[in-house]
Design a protein around this motif. Structure first.
Motif, PDB file in Angstrom:
ATOM      1  N   SER A 118       0.796  -1.044   0.091  1.00  0.00           N
ATOM      2  CA  SER A 118      -0.093  -0.085   0.037  1.00  0.00           C
ATOM      3  C   SER A 118       0.814   1.318   0.082  1.00  0.00           C
ATOM      4  O   SER A 118       2.151   1.367   0.501  1.00  0.00           O
ATOM      5  N   SER A 119       0.226   2.337  -0.265  1.00  0.00           N
ATOM      6  CA  SER A 119       1.034   3.667  -0.129  1.00  0.00           C
ATOM      7  C   SER A 119      -0.008   4.796  -0.326  1.00  0.00           C
ATOM      8  O   SER A 119      -1.264   4.931  -0.742  1.00  0.00           O
ATOM      9  N   PHE A 120       0.232   5.811   0.503  1.00  0.00           N
ATOM     10  CA  PHE A 120      -0.467   6.891   0.349  1.00  0.00           C
ATOM     11  C   PHE A 120      -0.050   7.933  -0.772  1.00  0.00           C
ATOM     12  O   PHE A 120       0.723   7.492  -1.501  1.00  0.00           O
ATOM     13  N   SER A 121      -1.007   8.892  -1.052  1.00  0.00           N
ATOM     14  CA  SER A 121      -0.413  10.162  -2.003  1.00  0.00           C
ATOM     15  C   SER A 121       0.967  10.749  -1.612  1.00  0.00           C
ATOM     16  O   SER A 121       1.376  10.523  -0.553  1.00  0.00           O
ATOM     17  N   ASN A 122       1.243  11.364  -2.464  1.00  0.00           N
ATOM     18  CA  ASN A 122       2.695  12.120  -2.212  1.00  0.00           C
ATOM     19  C   ASN A 122       2.741  13.121  -1.331  1.00  0.00           C
ATOM     20  O   ASN A 122       3.494  13.291  -0.496  1.00  0.00           O
ATOM     21  N   SER A 123       1.230  13.799  -1.157  1.00  0.00           N
ATOM     22  CA  SER A 123       1.109  14.687  -0.048  1.00  0.00           C
ATOM     23  C   SER A 123      -0.336  14.938   0.442  1.00  0.00           C
ATOM     24  O   SER A 123      -1.113  14.869  -0.485  1.00  0.00           O
ATOM     25  N   ALA A 124      -0.379  15.051   1.543  1.00  0.00           N
ATOM     26  CA  ALA A 124      -1.876  15.126   1.975  1.00  0.00           C
ATOM     27  C   ALA A 124      -2.096  16.395   1.919  1.00  0.00           C
ATOM     28  O   ALA A 124      -1.475  17.336   1.638  1.00  0.00           O
ATOM     29  N   ARG A 125      -3.671  16.631   1.933  1.00  0.00           N
ATOM     30  CA  ARG A 125      -4.173  18.113   1.515  1.00  0.00           C
ATOM     31  C   ARG A 125      -4.705  18.693   2.667  1.00  0.00           C
ATOM     32  O   ARG A 125      -5.539  17.791   3.410  1.00  0.00           O
ATOM     33  N   VAL A 126      -4.959  19.965   2.482  1.00  0.00           N
ATOM     34  CA  VAL A 126      -5.550  20.711   3.634  1.00  0.00           C
ATOM     35  C   VAL A 126      -6.625  21.606   3.141  1.00  0.00           C
ATOM     36  O   VAL A 126      -6.661  21.946   2.004  1.00  0.00           O
ATOM     37  N   PHE A 127      -7.745  21.484   3.739  1.00  0.00           N
ATOM     38  CA  PHE A 127      -8.786  22.189   3.094  1.00  0.00           C
ATOM     39  C   PHE A 127      -9.570  22.894   4.478  1.00  0.00           C
ATOM     40  O   PHE A 127      -9.464  22.788   5.368  1.00  0.00           O
ATOM     41  N   THR A 128     -10.632  24.099   4.017  1.00  0.00           N
ATOM     42  CA  THR A 128     -11.149  24.740   5.057  1.00  0.00           C
ATOM     43  C   THR A 128     -12.772  24.638   4.690  1.00  0.00           C
ATOM     44  O   THR A 128     -13.023  25.153   3.707  1.00  0.00           O
TER      45      THR A 128
END
Length: 527
Positions: A118-128
């Protein structure tokens, strides 16, 4: 299969048979490729304004053995798995739907294959997530309009607005005589946004501040200004009414008009009153007197009522002797109906005496009967009581409904809202018909109306067939005598309390026959 030093499988199993030939060939072993995860939306540092949030991510795997996509986030109190969806193949995607409250969140997706890699994406994202519209604490101008801003050429508007997430756009909407316009507002300082506006037209200005935050939430605030070019009076008629709601004919009432001086200086006011009933007829004019700026007053004249529909018009400064800021608001129209019918009601009591004068009585009746009829005819009518017939019925007993419009013509009531036809007919047919016993004769199909509102007393119309000159019915040229008949119903509750009779007749019945135009005669049948 291939196993690493930790015991993890690096490939799938390939089966074959081992013989004594010294070597045996097996199918190629393919090294497992770890899956990749890609985040699609929400985007990096997105601002959202809906509590229902959709998350979408995709997965790819070179050896096409995808197994699942999982959503991770921190909105449950810490970084945690939220949901897993099972997938397959070499490329796939999944959408997750979550209901969240306001806040700033991080999210990511993990792709996994069927060998557990398994693997996560290259970078988690932040939203408001922002569900609150921006605040507008104040919206104002350096000019107040009206008489304090006479001749102003430019004014400034200031909109004080703010939002915790940040503002995307602050704009100004303007509506005036020239049209509708939109302008951007510039930051003045702190939470103040402004714009200087040229006064390119005078009159009413409607102003709106529109504020939008980064998440797309919107708020607005508005106010109005009235810019005046010159310091002049401005007479505006606000209302027109009378002091009696149900006057009768030839009653003296007051015609009253409410006037405001909406200008910036005083002026000499006069108000002229007209009636458009029979063309434009001047009634009277009030005297000139000074009306101060912003002052309001009532002006009135006496008027003797006329039956029928009256269309009044009051005009301030009808002669245009005063220069005003606005000459288009100087008049007010008012429609007023004076009923063309008169009600008669009361009680029968005591005795009726037939006398030859000199206190010599011939006959005496006690009026104690509970029922009977009351009749009203013009003073000049010479009624043959044994030849009365129902209006709307010819001498052969057939319908003759044109009779009602002919009576309207003879009485001058054709244009009235309460004409004979409109009172007695509905959809060109009598509203109510009954047979009446009068002077020992049964008169069929007499058209009746309720004399009031209680369904207790009724009024009908009869005509004297002995006056007919051979037309087999009522005729406008023969002008046969008309008789209105009412029912006597002793001690019944009516519109005017307990009464014995109530009959309504058209006021103009008194002028049906010449020369007298003032009197009608009442008759009643002795039972």
């Amino acid at each position: 299969r291939i196993i690493d030093t930790s015991g993890n499988f690096l490939s799938h199993v390939v089966n074959g048979t081992v013989t004594s030939a010294g070597f045996d060939a097996f199918d190629n072993l393919t090294m497992n490729s770890a899956p990749n995860s890609t985040l699609l939306f929400p985007d990096f540092y997105a601002y959202l304004n809906s509590s229902s949030v959709l998350f979408n991510c995709s997965a790819s795997d070179l050896d096409s053995n995808l197994y699942s996509l999982s959503l991770y986030g921190n909105w449950t109190g810490g970084w945690a798995l939220n949901e897993t969806k099972f997938i397959s193949g070499g490329e796939n995607s999944s959408t997750f739907s979550k209901i969240l409250s306001e806040g700033t969140y991080m999210w990511d997706c993990k792709a996994e294959d069927d060998l557990g890699f398994s693997s996560f994406s290259n970078s988690a994202r932040v939203f408001t997530l922002d569900l609150t519209p921006p605040s507008i604490s104040s919206f104002y101008s350096n000019e107040s309009g009206g008489c304090s801003s006479v001749g102003v050429k430019m004014f400034r508007v200031i909109c004080e607005t703010d939002d915790s997430s940040g503002l995307k756009n602050v704009s100004l909407g303007v509506n005036n005589d020239l049209g509708t316009f939109n302008y951007s507002l510039s930051l003045l300082s702190g939470n103040q946004y402004f714009r200087d506006i040229n006064v390119d037209t005078y009159g009413a200005w409607d102003l709106n501040c529109f504020s939008e935050d980064l998440a797309g939430n919107k708020n607005s605030s508005s106010f109005s200004l009235n810019f005046i070019e010159k310091s002049l009076p401005d007479f505006k008629l606000l209302n027109f009414y009378v002091n009696e709601s149900l006057p009768v004919e030839k009653e003296q009432i007051l015609l009253i008009s409410e006037v405001l001086n909406g200008g910036c200086s005083s002026g000499n006011l006069s108000v002229s009153f007209y009636n458009h009933k029979n063309g434009l007829v001047f009634i009277n004019k009030t005297s000139n007197y000074t009306l101060l700026a912003s002052q309001k007053t009532n002006v009135s004249i006496d008027w003797i009522t006329e039956i029928g529909n009256n269309l009044f018009e009051a005009i301030a400064d009808a002669q245009n002797s005063v220069e005003e800021y606005n000459e288009s608001n100087n008049n007010f129209n008012y429609t007023f109906d004076v009923t063309s019918w008169q009600d008669f009601y009361g009680n029968f009591s005591g005795f009726t005496i037939l006398s030859k004068g000199s206190n010599e009585d011939l006959l005496k009746w006690n009026n104690s009967g509970s029922f009977g009829k009351i009749f009203v005819a013009d003073k000049e009518s010479d009624v043959d009581w044994l030849n009365l017939a129902a209006l709307g019925v010819n001498t052969s007993g057939g319908d003759s409904l044109d009779d009602f419009s002919e009576v309207d013509s003879l009485l001058g009531m054709s244009s009235f809202e309460d004409s004979i036809s409109k009172e007695f007919l509905e959809n060109e047919h009598p509203k109510l018909r009954k047979d009446l016993q009068i002077y020992g004769r049964l008169i069929k199909n007499v058209s009746l109306i309720d004399s009031g509102t209680k369904d207790t007393f009724f009024t009908g119309i009869l005509w004297d067939s002995s006056d007919d000159l051979g037309g087999n019915g009522f005729d406008i040229s023969d002008k046969e005598d008309l008789v209105f008949v009412g029912t006597i119903n002793k001690s019944q509750e009516g519109d005017y309390g307990v009464q014995d009779y109530h009959i309504k007749i058209p006021v103009k019945l008194r002028s049906y026959d010449e020369p007298d135009e003032k009197e009608v005669y009442f008759y009643y049948e002795l039972l």
